[in-house]
Scaffold this motif. Structure first.
Motif, PDB file in Angstrom:
ATOM      1  N   ASN A 157      19.359  -1.333  92.762  1.00 34.53           N
ATOM      2  CA  ASN A 157      19.655  -0.058  92.100  1.00 34.53           C
ATOM      3  C   ASN A 157      21.125   0.361  92.246  1.00 34.53           C
ATOM      4  OD1 ASN A 157      19.601   0.742  94.766  1.00 34.53           O
ATOM      5  ND2 ASN A 157      18.323   2.526  94.431  1.00 34.53           N
ATOM      6  N   THR A 178      20.894  -4.168  87.284  1.00 36.99           N
ATOM      7  CA  THR A 178      20.570  -2.906  87.931  1.00 36.99           C
ATOM      8  C   THR A 178      19.137  -2.532  87.561  1.00 36.99           C
ATOM      9  OG1 THR A 178      22.870  -2.213  87.726  1.00 36.99           O
ATOM     10  CG2 THR A 178      21.272  -0.505  88.213  1.00 36.99           C
ATOM     11  N   ASN A 218      15.115  -0.653  89.259  1.00 35.40           N
ATOM     12  CA  ASN A 218      14.344   0.095  90.239  1.00 35.40           C
ATOM     13  C   ASN A 218      13.195  -0.767  90.752  1.00 35.40           C
ATOM     14  OD1 ASN A 218      12.379   1.810  91.423  1.00 35.40           O
ATOM     15  ND2 ASN A 218      13.179   3.547  90.283  1.00 35.40           N
TER      16      ASN A 218
END
Length: 138
Positions: free
Chosen positions: A69, A96, A98
């Motif tokens: 992240n 990038t 989550n």
């Protein structure tokens, strides 16, 4: 004014590449059958250190995806991937993302792993479920 430190930044030092005993990494690679692994994902990859260490055990044209992240970590992993790619036939993709909502297809990865990630997330169970969702059966 000092810059704000990124999550775990003080732990992602260059010497971290040497924390792991090569015999232990070889044993892990053997037990995980990395020589048969075509798709591997590291969740919470930071600078991609474990991805790069495991890459030498993967077959030609294997694909490694690293997800973190912190955009700055992904930038650094991409830079290193360009250098590592010159020495190996493994393909790297760092993005990038989550850990609680991993941007990988269901059953798309032979191996999905993390290193120290679960102690930093609000819902370790959710992260584990996401990692399992992305991993092929068996």
């Amino acid at each position: 004014m000092s810059k704000q430190e990124l999550h775990s930044e003080s732990h992602l030092v260059e010497s971290r590449e040497y924390w792991w005993n090569p015999d232990y990494l070889n044993l892990l690679a053997e037990r995980l059958n990395l020589d048969e692994c075509q798709n591997m994902a590291e969740i919470g990859c930071g600078h991609g250190i474990m991805s790069f260490l495991f890459a030498k055990h993967l077959p030609s044209n294997a694909h490694v995806t690293g997800i973190d992240n912190e955009t700055q970590y992904i930038k650094r992993a991409r830079q290193k991937a360009r250098k590592v790619a010159q020495k190996t036939s493994v393909n790297f993709d760092f993005e990038t993302g989550n850990a609680e909502n991993i941007n990988l297809d269901d059953n798309s990865q032979d191996v999905v792993f993390c290193q120290t990630l679960l102690i930093h997330v609000k819902s370790p169970q959710l992260v584990l479920e996401e990692m399992k969702r992305c991993t092929k059966d068996g």
